[in-house]
Design an enzyme around this catalytic site. Structure first.
Site, PDB file in Angstrom:
ATOM      1  N   HIS A 252       0.822  -1.213   0.000  1.00 45.56           N
ATOM      2  CA  HIS A 252       0.000   0.000   0.000  1.00 45.56           C
ATOM      3  C   HIS A 252       0.864   1.275   0.000  1.00 45.56           C
ATOM      4  O   HIS A 252       0.804   2.097  -0.912  1.00 45.56           O
ATOM      5  CB  HIS A 252      -0.882   0.045   1.258  1.00 45.56           C
ATOM      6  CG  HIS A 252      -1.783  -1.125   1.447  1.00 45.56           C
ATOM      7  ND1 HIS A 252      -2.843  -1.424   0.615  1.00 45.56           N
ATOM      8  CD2 HIS A 252      -1.789  -2.070   2.422  1.00 45.56           C
ATOM      9  CE1 HIS A 252      -3.467  -2.503   1.074  1.00 45.56           C
ATOM     10  NE2 HIS A 252      -2.865  -2.911   2.157  1.00 45.56           N
TER      11      HIS A 252
HETATM   12  O1  RIB Z   1      -5.141   0.396   4.359  1.00 46.05           O
HETATM   13  C1  RIB Z   1      -3.744   0.355   4.304  1.00 46.05           C
HETATM   14  C2  RIB Z   1      -3.152   1.522   5.032  1.00 46.05           C
HETATM   15  O2  RIB Z   1      -3.504   1.466   6.412  1.00 46.05           O
HETATM   16  C3  RIB Z   1      -1.610   1.524   5.013  1.00 46.05           C
HETATM   17  O3  RIB Z   1      -1.149   2.838   5.094  1.00 46.05           O
HETATM   18  C4  RIB Z   1      -1.257   0.781   6.267  1.00 46.05           C
HETATM   19  O4  RIB Z   1       0.037   1.137   6.760  1.00 46.05           O
HETATM   20  C5  RIB Z   1      -2.321   1.276   7.203  1.00 46.05           C
HETATM   21  O5  RIB Z   1      -1.892   2.536   7.708  1.00 46.05           O
END
Ligand code: RIB
Ligand code: CA
Length: 314
Positions: free
Chosen positions: A244
């Site tokens: 992500h």
């Molecule tokens: O949904 C994924 C996000 O939420 C990423 O940034 C992970 O690190 C959490 O913060």
């Protein structure tokens, strides 16, 4: 080409840590400041994790490390230690430098100072809940508006959420902040689950690439990602992890990695069942002539993964 000045706002979990490694191993970027925000874990642990990663990488030209919001604007904090470990970095302290005690400036002031200093050259890469950015906007919108662009990892346009059925974690934790930032008039690029769910790294590949390298950084990455990947194996059936936050950094390096659409998007903050849901006008029912938000709807997966591995295992 002069490196692009960036500020990274992070809730320093495992994918955040990989994003930091990617950023510091990329000559296209110059990390001027890192600000921490409560999300995956408590904000003090986020700050400690940033220092541990900077020490692990032996970063010489150290950025400002500032500490930010302990909780969302209005709602209670939701953490994700089941995903990232109690310490946020997979609970493997023996493979990471000991955290150093040091004083930290405040995140909001640091964000505003960077916006003032770097202006439209600055990109803010927001890889956690948007609480700090919303507080900076509330405090001084005139200065905040000087920033060139905010790239935010968050939201879920047409795919299921990862925090309840419709919401992505960052925007679920602080939907009010996400609503404020998306409606601030600042140029924003949203990197939602729709594209980050296409960028998975499998455990076997991490092991293959780490084992071809000596040195403590590759071993540390292998170790601090282990629990994150085990979580995905136990809950989703694959031994790997989503990238992500590294994708948000990837887009800061090369915006051409994703295809975006300039449409009206907002975040539900009062819904009973829809807290944190991104409501995106992909059918363009609404007039989007005034919208300043671009949402990523496709990613060049191969090109991103090549960039990620080339830089992570440098
Ligand atoms: O949904 C994924 C996000 O939420 C990423 O940034 C992970 O690190 C959490 O913060
Ligand atoms: Ca994050």
């Amino acid at each position: 080409m002069k490196p692009k000045p960036i500020l990274i706002d992070t809730d320093t979990g495992v994918d955040d840590a990989m994003a930091l490694v990617l950023a510091f191993n990329s000559p296209e970027l110059s990390v001027k400041a890192i600000t921490t925000v409560a999300g995956n874990i408590d904000v003090a642990k986020c700050t400690r994790n940033v220092e541990r990663i900077l020490d692990l990488l032996n970063v010489q030209d150290r950025p400002i490390v500032a500490e930010g919001a302990r909780r969302p604007l209005r709602l209670p904090l939701l953490r994700a230690s089941e995903v990232h470990g109690k310490d946020g970095l997979g609970d493997v302290p023996e493979y990471l430098p000991r955290s150093r005690k040091s004083k930290h400036p405040r995140a909001v002031e640091t964000i505003l100072r960077c916006c003032d200093l770097y202006g439209s050259r600055l990109t803010i890469v927001a890889i956690g809940p948007l609480t700090n950015l919303a507080l900076a906007w509330k405090k001084n919108p005139r200065v905040m508006r000087k920033v060139g662009r905010i790239v935010t990892m968050g939201g879920a346009l047409r795919v299921q959420g990862n925090t309840g059925p419709v919401a992505e974690f960052n925007y679920f934790v602080d939907p009010d902040a996400a609503h404020m930032v998306l409606n601030s008039g600042i140029s924003v690029t949203v990197i939602p689950l729709d594209v980050t769910h296409q960028a998975v790294v499998m455990r076997k590949e991490m092991e293959y690439r780490a084992r071809r390298r000596t040195g403590r950084v590759a071993l540390a990455i292998l170790k601090f990602t282990e629990a994150y990947m085990k979580y995905h194996l136990d809950t989703l059936g694959f031994n790997g992890g989503y990238l992500h936050d590294p994708m948000a950094v990837g887009v800061a390096i090369n915006p051409g990695l994703v295809k975006t659409r300039n449409v009206h998007v907002d975040v539900e903050s009062r819904g009973t069942y829809t807290r944190g849901m991104t409501v995106t006008d992909l059918q363009e029912h609404l007039d989007s002539s005034q919208t300043t938000v671009d949402v990523a709807v496709a990613v060049d997966r191969e090109r991103f993964l090549k960039l990620f591995h080339d830089r992570l295992w440098k």
